[in-house]
Design an enzyme around this catalytic site. Structure first.
Site, PDB file in Angstrom:
ATOM      1  N   MET A  79      85.366 -38.730  64.047  1.00  0.00           N
ATOM      2  CA  MET A  79      84.515 -38.915  62.876  1.00  0.00           C
ATOM      3  C   MET A  79      83.851 -40.295  62.880  1.00  0.00           C
ATOM      4  O   MET A  79      84.212 -41.179  63.646  1.00  0.00           O
ATOM      5  CB  MET A  79      85.351 -38.729  61.609  1.00  0.00           C
ATOM      6  CG  MET A  79      85.954 -37.329  61.497  1.00  0.00           C
ATOM      7  SD  MET A  79      87.097 -37.144  60.108  1.00  0.00           S
ATOM      8  CE  MET A  79      85.984 -37.347  58.711  1.00  0.00           C
ATOM      9  N   HIS A  80      82.869 -40.454  62.010  1.00  0.00           N
ATOM     10  CA  HIS A  80      82.264 -41.731  61.613  1.00  0.00           C
ATOM     11  C   HIS A  80      81.265 -42.329  62.602  1.00  0.00           C
ATOM     12  O   HIS A  80      80.537 -43.245  62.239  1.00  0.00           O
ATOM     13  CB  HIS A  80      83.330 -42.799  61.325  1.00  0.00           C
ATOM     14  CG  HIS A  80      84.484 -42.346  60.503  1.00  0.00           C
ATOM     15  ND1 HIS A  80      84.335 -41.692  59.298  1.00  0.00           N
ATOM     16  CD2 HIS A  80      85.826 -42.447  60.717  1.00  0.00           C
ATOM     17  CE1 HIS A  80      85.529 -41.423  58.794  1.00  0.00           C
ATOM     18  NE2 HIS A  80      86.449 -41.862  59.636  1.00  0.00           N
ATOM     19  N   ASP A 236      87.649 -34.107  63.126  1.00  0.00           N
ATOM     20  CA  ASP A 236      88.933 -33.754  63.736  1.00  0.00           C
ATOM     21  C   ASP A 236      90.094 -33.737  62.751  1.00  0.00           C
ATOM     22  O   ASP A 236      91.037 -32.968  62.924  1.00  0.00           O
ATOM     23  CB  ASP A 236      89.235 -34.654  64.935  1.00  0.00           C
ATOM     24  CG  ASP A 236      89.173 -36.145  64.610  1.00  0.00           C
ATOM     25  OD1 ASP A 236      88.993 -36.520  63.434  1.00  0.00           O
ATOM     26  OD2 ASP A 236      89.309 -36.939  65.558  1.00  0.00           O
TER      27      ASP A 236
END
Length: 483
Positions: A79-80, A236
């Site tokens: 992520m991110h 995830d």
């Protein structure tokens, strides 16, 4: 069968699932670069090459006719990360990852300019999130910022290469700091505060919705059916939750990948920004999660094994056998820390080294430190989430009996290893693909896995005393960290 594809930090993992169970798996490693202090980057071109290789390896045992029977591909990923694209969908620069800490000053600016940001976005500004990265780029790389036409999350860039569209899901959107968690939509106010044009952001679809059909050229290269549905999937953390049935209120998990999470699902949005507990939208409609997210999960174990010039498995065995009375303390904060400190500046340290200290003792200190981080994570939750019952453990760290037992002893919570634990997010992505096709139901998705091994807490007063000293060590070293 369905394919689940997970773009991790250290590797890409692909699984083949039939009736919700994994029947094939392949993986390919990835490399992270740090070109300057606080930086953590990967090249999306490397991701795509790894995806092609891992899918080819996964499909190699199948006949041409069996490949035609594959029903869908589901996506999961780290992520991110900020994948920046120009108007022709060309990548503008290496992707700043979830553990990139360069935007720490921008986080302070966001908190000042938008004091309610933690209530809207579900967590206070932290440099790993995507929005502060865009604000940093506007100041430090304006030539790149000026060319942005699209911003994608890592898994969604793989989706773009598979189906050609700009699509994400609520769980990955939740980790950007641009997302209004309660309303489950992009926030104009959060975008405006972070030098982001809302038109750059992808379309939102639930994790079990089809993002688009597989492109003909990719289908031909892999021997798959053209037009095969590519399902949106999730970040995830969310797909890991799906893999172990953590989709209904009160169901939780722990994840021991490169990073680590303690996650509990719920049916309402309950922000807790003061404790750096992430209140995020789940990948499924009408579901949210509360999550303590640690930047340093099982990664410190692999890091120290590399420093020691040893394989991680044998070194863990040495660590388990060593005398616990002669073990130093270790702060595992190799890339700063998120929950519960929100501290991008702290770094790792050993304390209490002696002339007799062995690599086994240092590895045992690293194992204990990972468990101590989870003790902090449990302590950061409000009381209703204190006892979610025995928790399934996912990620590469879940392979270690020693780590899981120490974690149970330190936290006082039972944990168990489910089937397919290291590939949890990829399995969750495959299950979302099966849900998209109607092959399983939401009720099926909520089924908890059967434990392959259960680790119950033992009385460990010495470990609890070491936890107190470990917490004091962080407090003592915090004033010495940068900047």
């Amino acid at each position: 069968m369905e394919i689940g594809l997970d773009l991790g930090t250290s590797s890409v993992i692909a699984v083949l699932c039939r009736d919700g169970r994994m029947v094939g798996e392949a993986a390919h490693p990835l490399t992270t670069r740090s070109p300057m202090p606080y930086a953590s980057e990967q090249d999306p071109a490397d991701w795509w090459q790894a995806v092609l290789r891992v899918l080819a390896d996964l499909l190699a045992p199948l006949s041409a006719s069996a490949r035609q029977d594959i029903a869908a591909i589901g996506l999961s990923g780290q992520m991110h990360g900020a994948v920046l694209l120009d108007a022709t969908d060309q990548v503008l620069r290496p992707t700043m990852l979830w553990n990139d800490g360069r935007a720490h000053a921008e986080c302070a600016d966001l908190a000042r300019s938008l004091p309610q940001i933690g209530q809207i976005a579900g967590v206070p500004p932290l440099p790993g999130f995507t929005a502060p990265k865009l604000l940093w780029l506007s100041r430090h790389a304006p030539q790149d910022h000026a060319r942005i036409a699209h911003v994608l999350l890592p898994k969604d860039y793989i989706g773009l290469r598979l189906h050609g569209g700009h699509v994400t899901d609520p769980s990955d959107a939740a980790g950007t700091l641009w997302f209004d968690q309660a309303a489950r939509r992009w926030s104009d106010a959060l975008c405006a505060a972070s030098a982001t044009d809302p038109r750059w952001l992808p379309e939102l679809r639930a994790g079990h919705e089809v993002a688009g059909p597989l492109l003909p050229q990719v289908a031909e290269a892999l021997g798959l059916r053209p037009g095969l549905p590519v399902v949106t999937g999730g970040g995830d953390a969310a797909t890991g939750a799906v893999s172990v049935g953590a989709v209904e209120p009160g169901a939780g998990l722990i994840s021991l990948g490169t990073s680590a999470q303690l996650l509990v699902a719920g049916d309402s949005y309950t922000p807790n920004p003061a404790r750096f507990v992430h209140a995020f939208a789940h990948t499924l409609p009408d579901r949210w999660v509360q999550m303590a997210a640690m930047l340093n999960g099982a990664r410190p174990l692999a890091w120290f094994a590399g420093i020691a010039g040893a394989q991680i498995g044998p070194l863990l065995a040495e660590a388990e056998a060593t005398d616990p009375a002669r073990v130093p303390l270790f702060l595992p904060y190799l890339t700063g820390e998120r929950s519960p400190h929100g501290d991008p500046h702290i770094r790792g340290a050993f304390f209490g080294l002696e002339d007799s200290t062995s690599r086994a003792a240092m590895m045992r200190a690293a194992v204990e430190a990972v468990a101590f981080c989870f003790a902090d994570a449990f302590a950061s939750f409000d009381s209703p989430a204190q006892d979610p019952g025995p928790l399934p453990a996912l990620g590469g760290g879940a392979r270690s009996d020693f780590l899981l037992q120490v974690l149970a002893d330190v936290t006082g919570h039972a944990v168990y290893r489910p089937e397919g634990a290291p590939a949890g997010p990829a399995i969750g992505a495959a299950r979302l693909a099966a849900l998209a096709l109607g092959r399983i139901s939401r009720t099926d998705l909520a089924q908890r896995p059967v434990p392959t091994q259960l680790f119950t807490p033992r009385d460990a007063p010495a470990l609890r005393a070491r936890l107190d000293r470990w917490r004091a060590l962080y407090a003592a070293l915090r004033p010495l960290s940068l900047p």
